[in-house]
Design an enzyme around this catalytic site. Structure first.
Site, PDB file in Angstrom:
ATOM      1  N   GLU A  45      34.419  55.282  39.372  1.00 36.96           N
ATOM      2  CA  GLU A  45      34.421  54.733  40.927  1.00 36.96           C
ATOM      3  C   GLU A  45      35.750  53.290  41.120  1.00 36.96           C
ATOM      4  O   GLU A  45      36.148  53.281  42.204  1.00 36.96           O
ATOM      5  CB  GLU A  45      33.681  53.480  41.170  1.00 36.96           C
ATOM      6  CG  GLU A  45      32.167  54.028  41.786  1.00 36.96           C
ATOM      7  CD  GLU A  45      31.491  53.239  42.468  1.00 36.96           C
ATOM      8  OE1 GLU A  45      31.244  52.175  43.146  1.00 36.96           O
ATOM      9  OE2 GLU A  45      30.452  53.182  41.243  1.00 36.96           O
TER      10      GLU A  45
ATOM     11  N   HIS B 297      38.648  53.907  39.339  1.00 36.51           N
ATOM     12  CA  HIS B 297      40.181  54.415  40.244  1.00 36.51           C
ATOM     13  C   HIS B 297      40.192  54.496  41.777  1.00 36.51           C
ATOM     14  O   HIS B 297      41.096  54.876  41.882  1.00 36.51           O
ATOM     15  CB  HIS B 297      40.115  55.874  38.840  1.00 36.51           C
ATOM     16  CG  HIS B 297      40.770  55.347  37.683  1.00 36.51           C
ATOM     17  ND1 HIS B 297      39.364  55.765  36.748  1.00 36.51           N
ATOM     18  CD2 HIS B 297      40.534  55.072  36.885  1.00 36.51           C
ATOM     19  CE1 HIS B 297      39.498  55.714  35.444  1.00 36.51           C
ATOM     20  NE2 HIS B 297      40.790  55.547  35.724  1.00 36.51           N
TER      21      HIS B 297
ATOM     22  N   GLN C 259      50.912  54.151  23.643  1.00 35.48           N
ATOM     23  CA  GLN C 259      49.951  52.604  23.707  1.00 35.48           C
ATOM     24  C   GLN C 259      48.940  53.461  23.337  1.00 35.48           C
ATOM     25  O   GLN C 259      47.904  51.950  23.104  1.00 35.48           O
ATOM     26  CB  GLN C 259      49.882  52.741  25.705  1.00 35.48           C
ATOM     27  CG  GLN C 259      48.917  53.234  26.416  1.00 35.48           C
ATOM     28  CD  GLN C 259      48.744  53.382  28.227  1.00 35.48           C
ATOM     29  OE1 GLN C 259      49.412  53.616  28.115  1.00 35.48           O
ATOM     30  NE2 GLN C 259      47.774  52.528  28.196  1.00 35.48           N
TER      31      GLN C 259
ATOM     32  N   GLY D 270      44.691  48.021  39.168  1.00 36.99           N
ATOM     33  CA  GLY D 270      42.814  47.363  38.914  1.00 36.99           C
ATOM     34  C   GLY D 270      43.782  46.339  38.148  1.00 36.99           C
ATOM     35  O   GLY D 270      44.430  46.280  37.585  1.00 36.99           O
TER      36      GLY D 270
ATOM     37  N   GLN E 247      48.230  44.062  31.937  1.00 37.84           N
ATOM     38  CA  GLN E 247      49.065  45.454  32.757  1.00 37.84           C
ATOM     39  C   GLN E 247      49.907  45.101  33.901  1.00 37.84           C
ATOM     40  O   GLN E 247      51.067  45.309  33.894  1.00 37.84           O
ATOM     41  CB  GLN E 247      48.142  46.464  32.508  1.00 37.84           C
ATOM     42  CG  GLN E 247      48.792  47.806  33.074  1.00 37.84           C
ATOM     43  CD  GLN E 247      48.247  48.591  32.689  1.00 37.84           C
ATOM     44  OE1 GLN E 247      47.937  49.244  31.859  1.00 37.84           O
ATOM     45  NE2 GLN E 247      47.766  49.806  33.950  1.00 37.84           N
TER      46      GLN E 247
ATOM     47  N   VAL F 136      33.734  48.335  35.799  1.00 34.55           N
ATOM     48  CA  VAL F 136      33.510  49.273  35.190  1.00 34.55           C
ATOM     49  C   VAL F 136      35.022  50.156  35.135  1.00 34.55           C
ATOM     50  O   VAL F 136      36.371  49.680  34.825  1.00 34.55           O
ATOM     51  CB  VAL F 136      33.473  50.723  36.964  1.00 34.55           C
ATOM     52  CG1 VAL F 136      32.269  50.576  37.318  1.00 34.55           C
ATOM     53  CG2 VAL F 136      34.640  50.488  37.567  1.00 34.55           C
TER      54      VAL F 136
HETATM   55  O1  PAF Z   1      45.879  51.017  33.228  1.00 39.76           O
HETATM   56  C1  PAF Z   1      45.910  52.684  33.043  1.00 39.76           C
HETATM   57  O2  PAF Z   1      45.261  53.596  33.003  1.00 39.76           O
HETATM   58  C2  PAF Z   1      46.958  52.866  31.728  1.00 39.76           C
HETATM   59  O3  PAF Z   1      47.384  51.699  31.361  1.00 39.76           O
HETATM   60  C3  PAF Z   1      47.927  53.569  33.085  1.00 39.76           C
HETATM   61  C4  PAF Z   1      48.863  52.330  33.604  1.00 39.76           C
HETATM   62  C5  PAF Z   1      47.854  55.172  33.811  1.00 39.76           C
HETATM   63  C6  PAF Z   1      49.483  54.014  32.136  1.00 39.76           C
HETATM   64  O4  PAF Z   1      49.071  55.203  30.793  1.00 39.76           O
END
Ligand code: PAF
Length: 283
Positions: free
Chosen positions: A35, A37, A61, A147, A153, A184
């Site tokens: 939800e 995303h 990452q 988000g 981030q 979520v």
């Molecule tokens: O937030 C995420 O899902 C990841 O860190 C992203 C921004 C897609 C980068 O891989």
């Protein structure tokens, strides 16, 4: 919805869309769509005529002891959800086309990544900044939605577009929560029902902070300690960090000044599952 896997093909499509004066919005994900995303997609659709959703589980990452290999990858289900949400293009590249042999260029953002997730997950934000930069070059967006759940981030990405003169508007989307307050996240599937119940203490901590600040408490360090005690006394839970920070610099703040805005950052474990959350707070 068109599914594209080749960076070159995605670039050619994005270039054509730009020539046709279409406004491109990009939502980047690692798949296992939920939800949260879909709320990013909705927000992108409010501003952009064309929405590109990217799905890429970015190896750079993840730390050596993190969940790269067990990270959920339900691609068929994700594609169906993206299509139903009205996504125009789904870009899902292979790792080999993103990180070709002899790959040696990375992007790093310094001060804002110094603490919290940056400190606990060395290399994480270098991986994020690098993939986000690459995906911007491939999808050529005018706007991009991220988000607020991953607040640090988002701060890194805002810094990145300013520092590297990228002509992209970054939009932050509010955290989507379950009825019990749990934010979520794709990683919530790792929680057993007992751990999920216990994890609700995170949102209770946020509500506690909101109440204390509404009652004019200015000692933010004391409020953080109270939340820490709430979490530590919940069976199966332990804190990683609880801290109030300046929302732009992510430098810790101990005392609130009237009318200023801060962010409460929280990270904890419920069982073995690590959860993060945050809340913007106005003193
Ligand atoms: O937030 C995420 O899902 C990841 O860190 C992203 C921004 C897609 C980068 O891989």
């Amino acid at each position: 919805m068109q599914i594209i896997t080749e960076p070159g093909q995605m670039q050619a499509i994005a270039e054509k869309l730009r020539l046709n004066r279409q406004c491109i919005g990009v939502v980047m994900t690692m798949g296992a769509l939920h939800e949260g995303h879909l709320s990013l997609v909705k927000l992108a659709q409010q501003t952009a005529g064309i929405v590109i959703l990217t799905i890429f589980v970015n190896p750079s990452q993840f730390g050596a002891n993190e969940d790269l290999h067990k990270y959920p990858r339900p691609f068929e289900q994700d594609a169906a959800l993206a299509k139903a949400a009205g996504v125009d293009y789904l870009f899902a590249p292979e790792a080999s086309s993103i990180y070709p042999e002899n790959y040696q260029t990375t992007v790093e953002c310094s001060t804002v990544t110094k603490r919290f997730e940056g400190e606990l997950r060395p290399g994480h934000f270098k991986g994020v900044a690098t993939i986000v930069t690459k995906l911007f070059h491939i999808t050529k967006p005018h706007i991009s939605v991220f988000g607020e759940k991953d607040a640090q981030q988002l701060a890194v990405i805002r810094r990145l577009v300013i520092d590297l003169n990228m002509d992209i508007k970054i939009i932050g989307a509010p955290i989507v929560r379950e009825d019990n307050g749990l934010a979520v996240s794709s990683r919530n599937i790792y929680l057993s029902s007992q751990e999920r119940n216990a994890a609700t203490i995170l949102y209770k901590g946020i509500c506690h902070a909101t109440r204390r600040i509404a009652d004019h408490e200015t000692d933010l360090a004391a409020i953080a300690t109270e939340i820490e005690q709430m979490i530590q006394s919940t069976p199966g839970c332990r804190t990683d960090y609880i801290c109030f920070v300046d929302d732009k610099t992510f430098e810790p703040v101990e005392t609130a000044e009237s009318e200023k805005e801060y962010r409460l950052l929280l990270a904890m474990y419920s069982g073995t599952v690590r959860l993060i959350d945050n809340m913007k707070i106005r003193a």
